[in-house]
Design an enzyme around this catalytic site. Structure first.
Site, mmCIF file in Angstrom:
data_model
loop_
_atom_site.group_PDB
_atom_site.id
_atom_site.type_symbol
_atom_site.label_atom_id
_atom_site.label_comp_id
_atom_site.label_asym_id
_atom_site.label_seq_id
_atom_site.Cartn_x
_atom_site.Cartn_y
_atom_site.Cartn_z
ATOM 1 N N HIS A 151 0.831 -1.198 0.000
ATOM 2 C CA HIS A 151 0.000 0.000 0.000
ATOM 3 C C HIS A 151 0.869 1.253 0.000
ATOM 4 O O HIS A 151 0.548 2.241 -0.657
ATOM 5 C CB HIS A 151 -0.904 0.011 1.233
ATOM 6 C CG HIS A 151 -1.946 -1.056 1.217
ATOM 7 N ND1 HIS A 151 -3.107 -0.967 1.952
ATOM 8 C CD2 HIS A 151 -2.037 -2.229 0.566
ATOM 9 C CE1 HIS A 151 -3.844 -2.051 1.751
ATOM 10 N NE2 HIS A 151 -3.204 -2.821 0.909
ATOM 11 N N ASP B 173 -5.768 5.127 0.939
ATOM 12 C CA ASP B 173 -6.084 3.917 0.206
ATOM 13 C C ASP B 173 -7.330 3.276 0.795
ATOM 14 O O ASP B 173 -7.975 3.823 1.703
ATOM 15 C CB ASP B 173 -4.887 2.968 0.145
ATOM 16 C CG ASP B 173 -4.456 2.427 1.491
ATOM 17 O OD1 ASP B 173 -5.294 2.336 2.398
ATOM 18 O OD2 ASP B 173 -3.282 2.069 1.636
ATOM 19 N N TRP C 199 -1.255 -7.214 -6.922
ATOM 20 C CA TRP C 199 -1.339 -6.232 -8.009
ATOM 21 C C TRP C 199 -0.020 -5.524 -8.251
ATOM 22 O O TRP C 199 0.343 -5.236 -9.405
ATOM 23 C CB TRP C 199 -2.455 -5.235 -7.750
ATOM 24 C CG TRP C 199 -2.773 -4.422 -8.967
ATOM 25 C CD1 TRP C 199 -2.674 -3.068 -9.108
ATOM 26 C CD2 TRP C 199 -3.233 -4.913 -10.238
ATOM 27 N NE1 TRP C 199 -3.040 -2.679 -10.380
ATOM 28 C CE2 TRP C 199 -3.390 -3.804 -11.099
ATOM 29 C CE3 TRP C 199 -3.523 -6.188 -10.732
ATOM 30 C CZ2 TRP C 199 -3.829 -3.920 -12.415
ATOM 31 C CZ3 TRP C 199 -3.962 -6.306 -12.048
ATOM 32 C CH2 TRP C 199 -4.103 -5.185 -12.860
ATOM 33 N N SER D 210 2.991 -6.781 -7.852
ATOM 34 C CA SER D 210 3.817 -7.740 -8.589
ATOM 35 C C SER D 210 3.345 -7.875 -10.029
ATOM 36 O O SER D 210 4.155 -7.990 -10.958
ATOM 37 C CB SER D 210 3.781 -9.103 -7.901
ATOM 38 O OG SER D 210 4.473 -9.073 -6.664
ATOM 39 N N GLU E 66 -7.276 -10.074 -3.052
ATOM 40 C CA GLU E 66 -7.892 -9.941 -4.379
ATOM 41 C C GLU E 66 -7.138 -10.741 -5.438
ATOM 42 O O GLU E 66 -7.419 -10.629 -6.631
ATOM 43 C CB GLU E 66 -7.934 -8.461 -4.766
ATOM 44 C CG GLU E 66 -6.701 -7.896 -5.441
ATOM 45 C CD GLU E 66 -5.444 -7.807 -4.590
ATOM 46 O OE1 GLU E 66 -4.404 -7.376 -5.117
ATOM 47 O OE2 GLU E 66 -5.477 -8.177 -3.397
#
Length: 479
Positions: free
Chosen positions: A19, A115, A378, A380, A399
């Site tokens: 994040h 975030d 995400w 990566s 996710e």
């Protein structure tokens, strides 16, 4: 911009380097292009040596302000990551409001950005008099679409999502099997489910969504979200926001520490390998496999006949969950003890196994790297696309399963492993992605196309740059 004090932005980075890093990259772009300064608010629970080193490496225009520690000792040890992050944010709201009020007195504070786990802080920002409040979404446009529809889905779908006989169909998205929605949504009775639903219900309090993605990787979702909808804030795809590789191997990911010898060893090993011949195997800073999965992966890599570089950690059986390393990326026990007997010796010369950590971006940027067996986090994913590396998808939590669906069934940048991980199927998929002439060749071609599109979007006249111009114009007006 107005004369006098430069515009300033406050950003709240909820726990996890995944994040913090993209938010910091956004702050660096704001400084370089618009001379906007930033204060990054960080949580005490992640005040590690890694985070301190990362924050100290940022340019002077990006300062950090640690939030005071809050007591989380009443939370059960098995509390879900999502519940811990949300609760830490809630208990930090008074401090966040105070800091924002102080920043309004000492700077020209034009916006507050948080975030997704910090949406409760919108109220604190509003109370502090911050006029513009934006949600930075660190995941894909598919994930954002799911969040936006989640309150309606929760009210209309009976039972568990994982038991749905038909995939969930959302505007612009690949059909999503119920078992592949966010892992915290797999059981309605879990505290994590309530946390995610609560966060989703607060999303519309934002004035804008700033998303770390780009149109080419999710074209239908991007088109759907670009159309204005009453009551929904505008969506700005700003990605890919990733760190640049350090040619010295110092590391650019959130799991780096400058004094670790493996960074030199693994990059030097890559230097001796042929171009595009090595598959990089890593499950992010927070992921851990089960012991039996580790065994099958090792045997599958050996059976594939492909060169590999594997970042290995002790299994989740000992740590408690596949996300057990989220707050601490170090292996809990000696990971080599869990590998098949003789595996390291048999694969010497074609494979390299390193414990806990490797400089991921440098590895992906290396000319010897030709594939990435990944958990589909995400950050990566974006790092792999930016460096033109096709993927083998092995999602674990959060996710990641949704990302795997989009990458494999949507844009075609990955081949997903089946649910049951066996050495024969692992070997076959690894070979296909690395040297296959059918689906593997198509995946490699698509990733090369996406690499070019990502670079074009970040140019002076690119889509990501234009989107960021629109965000800043909203904050400070035209130059």
């Amino acid at each position: 911009m107005e004369s006098g004090r430069p515009a300033h932005v406050a950003m709240l980075a909820t726990p996890g380097m995944g994040h913090l890093i993209p938010l910091a990259e956004l702050a660096k772009r704001l400084a370089a292009r618009y001379s906007i300064t930033t204060t990054l608010l960080t949580f005490a629970s992640t005040a590690s040596a890694t985070q301190r080193a990362f924050l100290s490496s940022l340019p002077a225009a990006v300062s950090s302000h640690p939030l005071p520690p809050v007591d989380l000792s009443d939370l059960p040890p098995e509390a879900a990551i999502e519940a811990r992050m949300s609760e830490e944010c809630t208990r930090s709201l008074p401090a966040i409001a105070t800091i924002l009020s102080e920043l309004r007195e000492t700077t020209r504070l034009v916006a507050f950005v948080t975030d997704l786990f910090g949406t409760d802080a919108f109220a604190a920002a509003r109370d502090a008099g911050v006029e513009r409040r934006c949600l930075f979404f660190p995941g894909s446009l598919h994930s954002l679409t799911l969040f936006l529809h989640l309150p309606d889905l929760a009210a209309s779908v009976p039972g568990e999502f994982r038991d749905l006989p038909e995939p969930i169909r959302l505007p612009g998205c690949v059909p999503i099997p119920g078992r592949d929605v966010l892992s915290p949504l797999q059981e309605r009775a879990s505290p994590a489910y309530g946390v995610i639903l609560h966060l989703a219900e607060r999303f519309l309090e934002a004035d804008a969504f700033l998303v770390n993605s780009f149109d080419a990787v999710e074209p239908e979702a991007a088109a759907a979200l670009s159309r204005s909808k009453p009551g929904r804030p505008p969506v700005y795809p700003l990605g890919p926001l990733i760190q640049k590789a350090d040619s010295n191997g110092g590391g650019a990911t959130g799991t780096t520490t400058p004094d670790r010898l493996p960074r030199v060893a693994c990059l030097e090993w890559l230097d001796r390998q042929p171009a595009r011949s090595v598959i990089f195997v890593s499950f992010g800073s927070g992921g851990a496999l089960l012991a039996e999965e580790m065994r099958e992966l090792a045997l599958g890599l050996e059976l594939s006949g492909q060169r590999f570089l594997w970042v290995v950690r002790s299994p989740a059986d000992d740590a408690g969950s596949v996300s057990a390393n989220y707050y601490d990326a170090e292996s809990k026990k000696d990971p080599f003890a869990y590998l098949p007997e003789g595996f390291v010796e048999r694969t010497e010369g074609v494979g390299l196994v390193v414990p806990s950590w490797a400089p991921q971006i440098e590895v992906l940027a290396h000319e010897a790297t030709g594939g990435f067996l990944t958990h589909c986090g995400w950050n990566s994913t974006l790092e792999s696309l930016v460096h033109g590396v096709p993927m083998v998808a092995w999602p674990l939590y959060a996710e990641q399963r949704l990302n795997a669906v989009m990458l494999a069934e949507g844009v075609g940048a990955a081949i997903r492993l089946p649910e049951v991980k066996e050495k024969e199927t692992i070997a076959a998929v690894v070979r296909e992605v690395m040297v296959g002439e059918g689906k593997g060749a198509a995946v490699r071609a698509k990733v090369a196309e996406l690499q070019k599109a990502a670079a074009e979007g970040l140019r002076e006249d690119g889509a990501a740059t234009a989107a960021l111009d629109g965000v800043v114009e909203n904050w400070v007006g035209k130059n």
